[in-house]
Design a protein around this motif. Sequence first.
Motif, PDB file in Angstrom:
ATOM      1  N   GLN A  75      -4.014   6.509 -10.540  1.00 28.99           N
ATOM      2  CA  GLN A  75      -4.538   6.855  -9.929  1.00 28.99           C
ATOM      3  C   GLN A  75      -4.474   6.462  -8.543  1.00 28.99           C
ATOM      4  O   GLN A  75      -4.166   4.968  -8.769  1.00 28.99           O
ATOM      5  CB  GLN A  75      -5.643   7.407  -9.323  1.00 28.99           C
ATOM      6  CG  GLN A  75      -7.484   6.154  -9.716  1.00 28.99           C
ATOM      7  CD  GLN A  75      -8.814   6.706  -9.975  1.00 28.99           C
ATOM      8  OE1 GLN A  75      -8.618   7.192 -10.638  1.00 28.99           O
ATOM      9  NE2 GLN A  75      -8.933   6.784  -8.186  1.00 28.99           N
ATOM     10  N   GLU A  76      -3.665   6.950  -6.994  1.00 26.00           N
ATOM     11  CA  GLU A  76      -3.553   6.108  -6.124  1.00 26.00           C
ATOM     12  C   GLU A  76      -5.191   5.908  -5.239  1.00 26.00           C
ATOM     13  O   GLU A  76      -5.978   7.325  -5.098  1.00 26.00           O
ATOM     14  CB  GLU A  76      -2.968   7.379  -4.993  1.00 26.00           C
ATOM     15  CG  GLU A  76      -2.216   6.235  -3.657  1.00 26.00           C
ATOM     16  CD  GLU A  76      -0.961   7.064  -2.774  1.00 26.00           C
ATOM     17  OE1 GLU A  76      -1.642   7.482  -1.683  1.00 26.00           O
ATOM     18  OE2 GLU A  76      -0.030   7.360  -3.193  1.00 26.00           O
TER      19      GLU A  76
ATOM     20  N   GLN B 268      -6.623   3.327  -1.972  1.00 25.19           N
ATOM     21  CA  GLN B 268      -7.011   2.819  -0.783  1.00 25.19           C
ATOM     22  C   GLN B 268      -8.069   1.499  -0.345  1.00 25.19           C
ATOM     23  O   GLN B 268      -8.835   1.739  -0.426  1.00 25.19           O
ATOM     24  CB  GLN B 268      -7.052   3.082   1.101  1.00 25.19           C
ATOM     25  CG  GLN B 268      -6.194   4.784   0.583  1.00 25.19           C
ATOM     26  CD  GLN B 268      -4.427   4.389   1.286  1.00 25.19           C
ATOM     27  OE1 GLN B 268      -4.511   3.321   1.519  1.00 25.19           O
ATOM     28  NE2 GLN B 268      -3.308   4.852   1.024  1.00 25.19           N
TER      29      GLN B 268
ATOM     30  N   HIS C 128       0.617  -1.208   0.223  1.00 28.29           N
ATOM     31  CA  HIS C 128      -0.005  -0.044  -0.083  1.00 28.29           C
ATOM     32  C   HIS C 128       0.558   1.146   0.217  1.00 28.29           C
ATOM     33  O   HIS C 128       1.967   1.341   0.316  1.00 28.29           O
ATOM     34  CB  HIS C 128      -0.821  -0.009   1.620  1.00 28.29           C
ATOM     35  CG  HIS C 128      -0.935  -0.823   2.968  1.00 28.29           C
ATOM     36  ND1 HIS C 128       0.179   0.498   3.144  1.00 28.29           N
ATOM     37  CD2 HIS C 128      -0.272  -1.837   2.877  1.00 28.29           C
ATOM     38  CE1 HIS C 128       0.761  -1.019   4.808  1.00 28.29           C
ATOM     39  NE2 HIS C 128       0.606  -1.791   4.568  1.00 28.29           N
ATOM     40  N   PRO C 129       0.584   2.490  -0.475  1.00 29.95           N
ATOM     41  CA  PRO C 129      -0.827   1.778  -0.929  1.00 29.95           C
ATOM     42  C   PRO C 129      -0.838   1.828  -2.518  1.00 29.95           C
ATOM     43  O   PRO C 129      -0.158   1.453  -3.118  1.00 29.95           O
ATOM     44  CB  PRO C 129      -1.048   3.677  -1.252  1.00 29.95           C
ATOM     45  CG  PRO C 129       0.200   4.261  -1.423  1.00 29.95           C
ATOM     46  CD  PRO C 129       1.297   3.530  -0.586  1.00 29.95           C
ATOM     47  N   TRP C 130      -1.743   1.536  -2.925  1.00 31.50           N
ATOM     48  CA  TRP C 130      -2.141   0.356  -4.516  1.00 31.50           C
ATOM     49  C   TRP C 130      -1.913   2.055  -4.920  1.00 31.50           C
ATOM     50  O   TRP C 130      -3.178   2.541  -4.516  1.00 31.50           O
ATOM     51  CB  TRP C 130      -3.267  -0.112  -5.218  1.00 31.50           C
ATOM     52  CG  TRP C 130      -2.812  -1.495  -4.184  1.00 31.50           C
ATOM     53  CD1 TRP C 130      -2.447  -1.535  -3.525  1.00 31.50           C
ATOM     54  CD2 TRP C 130      -4.400  -2.315  -4.633  1.00 31.50           C
ATOM     55  NE1 TRP C 130      -2.546  -3.628  -3.165  1.00 31.50           N
ATOM     56  CE2 TRP C 130      -3.930  -3.336  -3.406  1.00 31.50           C
ATOM     57  CE3 TRP C 130      -5.594  -1.961  -5.124  1.00 31.50           C
ATOM     58  CZ2 TRP C 130      -5.150  -4.682  -3.297  1.00 31.50           C
ATOM     59  CZ3 TRP C 130      -6.553  -3.517  -4.735  1.00 31.50           C
ATOM     60  CH2 TRP C 130      -5.793  -4.597  -4.321  1.00 31.50           C
ATOM     61  N   GLN C 131      -1.930   2.017  -6.809  1.00 30.32           N
ATOM     62  CA  GLN C 131      -2.098   2.978  -7.501  1.00 30.32           C
ATOM     63  C   GLN C 131      -3.085   2.000  -8.837  1.00 30.32           C
ATOM     64  O   GLN C 131      -2.492   0.511  -9.330  1.00 30.32           O
ATOM     65  CB  GLN C 131      -0.915   3.108  -8.539  1.00 30.32           C
ATOM     66  CG  GLN C 131      -0.038   4.415  -7.411  1.00 30.32           C
ATOM     67  CD  GLN C 131       1.505   4.588  -7.899  1.00 30.32           C
ATOM     68  OE1 GLN C 131       1.158   5.335  -9.194  1.00 30.32           O
ATOM     69  NE2 GLN C 131       2.139   4.947  -7.386  1.00 30.32           N
TER      70      GLN C 131
END
Length: 176
Positions: free
Chosen positions: A50-51, A53, A39-42
């Motif tokens: 875009q990021e 959560q 984390h964070p994922w994009q």
Amino acid sequence: MKQPVEHVVIGQLGAVYGVKGWLKIQSYTDDVEAIFNYHPWQIRKQGKVQEVQVEEWRRHNKGLIAKLVGVEDRDAAHLMTGADVIIEAEQLPELPEDEFYWRDLIGMTVVNTDGYNMGTVDQLMATASNDVMVVKANSNDAFGRSERLIPFIQSQYVQEVDKANKRIVVDWPSDF
């Protein structure tokens, strides 16, 4: 000058699950649940990143589902289906000396123990028994090969992986 950030695809957002914004998750990590350790994922879809959560996740039947922060309904989730889940490469754990990420092997020159240049690693495939390197042969290959499939079995076929010189030495016949 700042180096560009290298990204790694670790999964994909699948179909919508239910009406409250949940999505099916396809994980590309060895342990499928390990995708949630990053984390964070994009997410990347149609070139846009875009990021996001992960608010909550769980196993469902033989797969995974997740709820992302701010995705509250089926319509919002539907807009995200098919997006790649990416992380920065530096988030990946360090591997022991004799283990490699596939992305590190792609593009390496493959030379056999006789010194014959067999080409470059184009991709790798997972099979039931072991990983296999797909080696794209040189255009002037003396044996007329366009590609070779070489099992990635260290100390049997793969004799050396020289990351510094981007070279793999294999015990494999030139004409095979």
